[in-house]
Design an enzyme around this catalytic site. Structure first.
Site, short mmCIF file in Angstrom:
data_model
loop_
_atom_site.label_atom_id
_atom_site.label_comp_id
_atom_site.label_asym_id
_atom_site.label_seq_id
_atom_site.Cartn_x
_atom_site.Cartn_y
_atom_site.Cartn_z
CG LEU A 182 -1.95 -1.18 1.61
CD1 LEU A 182 -2.41 -0.96 2.54
CD2 LEU A 182 -2.32 -1.56 0.03
N GLY A 218 -1.01 6.41 0.04
CA GLY A 218 -0.96 8.07 0.62
C GLY A 218 -0.15 8.98 0.52
CD GLN A 264 -7.10 4.10 -2.62
OE1 GLN A 264 -6.16 3.88 -2.23
NE2 GLN A 264 -7.79 3.71 -1.47
CB THR A 300 -6.36 0.21 4.48
OG1 THR A 300 -6.92 0.04 5.57
CG2 THR A 300 -4.90 1.03 4.85
N GLY A 333 -4.99 0.10 15.12
CA GLY A 333 -5.98 -1.24 15.39
C GLY A 333 -5.36 -1.69 16.83
CG ASN A 353 -2.83 -3.96 11.95
OD1 ASN A 353 -1.68 -5.44 11.55
ND2 ASN A 353 -3.61 -3.66 11.48
CG HIS A 381 29.40 28.88 5.58
ND1 HIS A 381 30.64 29.06 5.27
CD2 HIS A 381 28.43 29.06 5.29
CE1 HIS A 381 30.30 29.59 3.81
NE2 HIS A 381 28.61 29.66 4.13
C1 G1P Z 1 -3.20 1.34 9.71
C2 G1P Z 1 -4.05 0.08 10.26
C3 G1P Z 1 -3.99 -0.22 12.05
C4 G1P Z 1 -2.95 -0.16 12.02
C5 G1P Z 1 -1.49 0.96 11.64
C6 G1P Z 1 -0.51 0.27 11.56
O1 G1P Z 1 -3.51 2.78 10.39
O2 G1P Z 1 -5.81 0.19 9.93
O3 G1P Z 1 -4.88 -0.93 12.09
O4 G1P Z 1 -2.43 -0.46 13.42
O5 G1P Z 1 -1.66 1.60 9.94
O6 G1P Z 1 0.40 1.03 11.07
P1 G1P Z 1 -4.04 3.66 9.55
O7 G1P Z 1 -2.47 3.98 9.75
O8 G1P Z 1 -4.49 3.72 8.05
O9 G1P Z 1 -4.56 5.07 10.61
#
Ligand code: G1P
Length: 403
Positions: free
Chosen positions: A6, A9, A78, A84, A136, A170, A318
């Site tokens: 991904l 962004g 996208q 995501t 997450g 996550n 400098h």
């Molecule tokens: C996304 C996921 C989230 C995870 C995170 C990690 O969040 O939705 O569950 O913990 O990446 O970087 P976002 O970066 O979109 O807020």
């Protein structure tokens, strides 16, 4: 294993560093951030890459082309950043109906852990953090039931919970079964996005999903995390001198001087440090910590640079001190510009991210400077100051607020 990365962004929390480049293309050491993710994926077993692009897509496309380290690459566009799950839905047209791995293109993953994720069945990468509320958060079976290598069974995931059920988050690394491709059409979440974690949640209902613990993980979302990413990746440097280094210059520890770089008389470099093609350091400069002197960047006489990233063509000419900072492309610091990187009260440095003052968790942090910003002579920049792209600071100014 087919792998979706991904990388669509914009990285609004990274501003001003993302003003003219997408976050995945921010430099970390000698390559863009997303290339570290993709390199780890290739080493862990990616057989085919689908890279989801959006904001400033061409920069990502040009970097990877149609194959990367002999692994075929396709791109999925996208157009609108809707979340995501939507990004993977766009990528799914490029996938066969077998299992697939998804990786956040703006995170660094340690390779042994990523390999375990590839080799396991349905899984999500997990990482223990002190403050999980902005991630997450994984719901797991009682930790007593931990299996091999500390894996736990994941029964669900809660996005950005006010009361986190655990401190296992996550990591944005997922190993999905092929069946999950039918579940990508999710509804909007409370924060108005189409979330891949909703797909994970559904997968947990139908499959045993392992939480694969990562030994090391870094979500690179905010400016100081670019410094942390650089610290990580420069820590893996093998010393190499191909450029022109004066006989009396001292290079200690892992230092890379690329071909086309010049290190002049009286310079001391304490690695890890990376001095890139076309860069010039010295005479009489001191470079230490995890520092990158970017392509065509210049560190001049009596300048000390510590733990900092100077992007291409940045110039500190400098009598200056730059510590724990990021200087964007073509930034110019006037003579005697000094950066503060430590508060007198020893508290963690704060920084404004999307209008909100947040703690960086770092005792030492200097400044974040957007592309093309310039300071006059004898400027003092306080800890945690952000200068926007193209900002101007007049001679003798003491800057305590973002500009
Ligand atoms: C996304 C996921 C989230 C995870 C995170 C990690 O969040 O939705 O569950 O913990 O990446 O970087 P976002 O970066 O979109 O807020």
């Amino acid at each position: 294993m087919q792998t979706v990365v991904l990388a669509a962004g914009e990285g609004t929390r990274m501003r001003p560093l993302t003003a003219s480049r997408p976050k995945p293309m921010l430099p970390v050491g000698d390559r863009p951030l997303v290339a570290h993710t993709v390199d780890a994926a290739v080493d862990a077993g990616a057989s085919r890459l689908v890279i989801v692009v959006g904001y400033e897509a061409d920069a990502v496309r040009e970097f990877f082309g149609d194959s990367y380290r002999d692994v075929p690459v396709t791109f999925a566009v996208q157009a609108e950043q809707r979340g995501t799950a939507d990004a993977v839905r766009v990528a799914a047209t490029e996938l066969d109906d077998g299992p697939f791995v998804v990786l956040n293109g703006d995170a660094l993953y340690d390779l042994p852990s990523l390999r375990r994720l590839y080799e396991s069945g349905p899984a999500v990468g997990s990482y223990r953090v002190d403050d999980p509320a902005s991630y997450g958060v994984l719901v797991t079976e009682d930790e007593e039931t931990e299996g091999a290598r500390g894996e736990v069974r994941v029964t669900g995931v809660i996005e950005k919970p006010a009361e986190p059920p655990s401190n296992l988050v996550n990591t944005g690394a997922y190993h999905f079964p092929g069946e999950a491709q039918a579940w990508l059409d999710v509804g909007e979440s409370e924060r108005g996005e189409l979330e891949l974690t909703d797909v994970l949640e559904r997968t947990c209902g139908a499959f045993d999903v392992a939480g694969v613990p990562f030994d090391r993980w870094l979500d690179v979302g905010r400016p100081w995390e670019l410094i942390e990413a650089t610290e990580w990746k420069l820590g893996e440097l093998s010393p190499r001198v191909e450029g022109d280094v004066a006989d009396d210059a001292v290079l200690e520890g892992p230092v890379v001087v690329e071909a086309g770089a010049r290190v002049r008389s009286g310079v001391v470099v304490e690695g890890p440090a990376l001095i890139r093609d076309g860069a010039s350091v010295g005479p009489n400069a001191y470079v230490r910590g995890a520092t990158v002197v970017g392509e065509e960047a210049k560190v001049g006489h009596a300048v000390e640079v510590k733990n900092a990233v100077l992007m291409e063509e940045a110039t500190v000419g400098h009598l200056s001190y730059v510590g724990d900072s990021v200087l964007g492309r073509d930034v110019n610091f006037g003579a005697g510009t000094t950066v503060a990187n430590l508060r007198h009260d020893g508290a963690d440095v704060t920084l404004t991210v999307k209008g909100e003052r947040v703690s960086t968790g770092r005792r030492k942090l200097g400044v974040i400077v957007g592309d093309g910003a310039k300071t006059g002579i004898n400027v003092s920049l306080n800890t945690g100051v952000v200068l926007s792209e193209g900002a101007r600071v007049g001679p003798g100014e003491v800057v305590t607020r973002d500009r």
